[in-house]
Design an enzyme around this catalytic site. Structure first.
Site, short mmCIF file in Angstrom:
data_model
loop_
_atom_site.label_atom_id
_atom_site.label_comp_id
_atom_site.label_asym_id
_atom_site.label_seq_id
_atom_site.Cartn_x
_atom_site.Cartn_y
_atom_site.Cartn_z
N GLU A 39 0.87 -1.18 0.00
CA GLU A 39 0.00 0.00 0.00
C GLU A 39 0.90 1.23 0.00
OE1 GLU A 39 -2.97 0.20 3.12
OE2 GLU A 39 -2.75 2.39 3.26
N GLU A 48 -2.49 11.31 3.93
CA GLU A 48 -3.49 11.01 4.95
C GLU A 48 -3.53 12.17 5.94
OE1 GLU A 48 -4.37 6.63 6.09
OE2 GLU A 48 -2.19 6.82 5.99
#
Length: 465
Positions: A341, A346
């Site tokens: 990933e 974020e």
């Protein structure tokens, strides 16, 4: 990236003397001049690789230690300080590909005066909590040009409460106007520590990339179905997130030239919140290149915005499940983290001054205390204005940037798929989660926020020329 923004060696010729003044915790400790000079800097080139992450560097110092060639492709010069400021050693620092860089550090209040050409600079501070201090027992203020750039920094808290974990924190757009960069680390509680320092000039490498896929969102209605698909999921399917993901235009739509992902407080399915998550699987997959997303993200406790990537074949390195199984949120299928990933951006609303970039894989992820990540200091402008989040990806590196400032680098060190599953196509994901394990980490969801939205101006994918 084959073109240098400037000739690094010639740019360093103006550094006749770097003055580094460090004051330890002892009162009235004498201040002294560093032995780092322009001759020291020019003895060997500091840049070992040829990407934006390295070529924008004008100075890097292994604080408290010797010259060091980092896995990030940067050569850190030796700390030659002739000062009584305390040097110290730490062992067992995790969460970094450069554990050697974190073996040495200095402790105590510090003042650094560094001759630099006038201009705008980005500064990466590399910290680690070397002692088993509780959260709140070491708090640091950092100043650049006499202005606060990091307030009450708690290294252990910033690394999810884990001791002996590396923390890279970048601050941006520090203006040097009189030929000198002034940095100061001051104690709020306990003693400041610093392991390394990187200083960069702004860098533009647009000429090295060719646009190959894009969505400018210059239409109205649902996202272009030739480029995007929806995830329609119940609450708590992944990460204990509180929202239900729908494909309704109420939650995901294009209007006024922007993609809107909007979360609502409303009973729906098995949840009390709704939101949207879209992806480009099978429609915008790519292997190596550059992804760039211009977005405005919401603040507020309980929000969790993300721009990220997952493997288009999640089963490539799975050992416990087969193609066709529902792997996302599964407790038995190891497609994640085995197949990887990449998190380009974020942002959790309870921590409003930090943007995170991260990679996940079997060797290094949060459950084994070896998460590889970086962070960049931000302000409310990320909520009020559009910012550009990007990721460069090649066979031997991943670099994550914000507004052209690289702040996280991950290298392929030849350890095999467990550490580098990033050798097959990935696709993009855009979502706004509500709550979840991370979104609620700062406290309960603030229901006064709703409706709340993440807006995207464009998504672009480039390949190297």
């Amino acid at each position: 990236m084959k073109t240098l923004y400037f000739n690094l060696i010639h740019r360093l010729s103006f550094l006749s003397t770097v003055i580094l003044i460090m004051t330890a915790c002892t009162p009235q400790q004498p201040m002294s001049r560093s032995e780092i000079t322009s001759e020291n800097l020019m003895a060997k080139p500091k840049v070992l690789k040829d990407t934006q992450y390295q070529q924008s560097v004008v100075l890097a110092i292994n604080v408290g230690g010797d010259e060091y060639a980092g896995f990030d492709g940067i050569r850190y010069i030796q700390d030659r300080l002739s000062t009584q400021a305390q040097k110290a050693q730490s062992d067992g620092i995790k969460g970094s590909q450069d554990p050697t860089l974190y073996k040495s550090y200095r402790v105590g209040d510090m003042e650094l005066a560094i001759p630099l050409e006038n201009g705008l600079y980005d500064i990466t501070f590399k910290f680690a909590e070397p002692d088993n201090l509780d959260v709140g027992e070491r708090l640091i203020n950092v100043y650049a040009q006499n202005q606060p750039v990091l307030r009450n920094l708690d290294i252990r808290m910033a690394r999810d409460g884990k001791v002996l974990s590396a923390l890279d924190r970048t601050v941006t757009n520090v203006k040097v106007a009189e030929g000198q960069l002034q940095l100061k680390l001051a104690s709020v509680k306990g003693q400041p520590v610093l392991h390394a320092l990187i200083i960069r000039r702004k860098f533009n490498d647009a000429e090295n990339w060719e646009l190959v896929w894009q969505d400018e969102f210059d239409y109205t209605g649902k996202p272009d179905p030739t480029k995007w698909s929806h995830d329609v999921w119940p609450a708590r399917k992944v990460n204990d997130e509180d929202q239900v993901y729908t494909d309704r235009e109420k939650n995901v739509r294009v209007e006024n030239g922007h993609l809107i992902i909007e979360a609502h407080k409303e009973p729906f399915g098995n949840g009390e919140y709704t939101s949207g998550r879209i992806h480009s699987l099978g429609k915008g997959d790519f292997l190596y290149g550059k992804a760039q997303v211009r977005a405005r993200i919401p603040g507020g406790q309980g929000t969790w915005s993300a721009i990220w990537m997952l493997p288009s074949d999640p089963y490539k390195y799975s050992t416990s499940c087969e193609p066709g199984e529902d792997w996302q949120g599964s407790s038995t299928c190891d497609a994640w983290p085995n197949s990887g990933e990449i998190d380009i951006m974020e942002y959790v609303g309870f921590d409003p001054t930090t943007i995170h970039g991260t990679v996940h894989n079997k060797a290094y992820y949060w459950m084994n205390w070896e998460q590889r990540k970086g962070s960049i200091e931000v302000d409310q402008s990320v909520n009020d204005e559009f910012q550009v989040y990007s990721m460069e990806w090649g066979p031997d590196y991943i670099a994550v940037s914000m507004n052209g400032t690289p702040y996280f680098y991950y290298a392929n060190q030849g350890e095999g798929w467990r550490a580098w599953p990033f050798d097959h196509p990935y696709h993009l994901i855009l979502n706004l989660a509500i709550g979840g394990q991370w979104g609620r980490a700062g406290g309960p969801i603030d229901d006064r926020l709703f409706p709340v939205r993440m807006e995207v101006d464009y998504v672009r994918i480039y390949q190297a020329k």
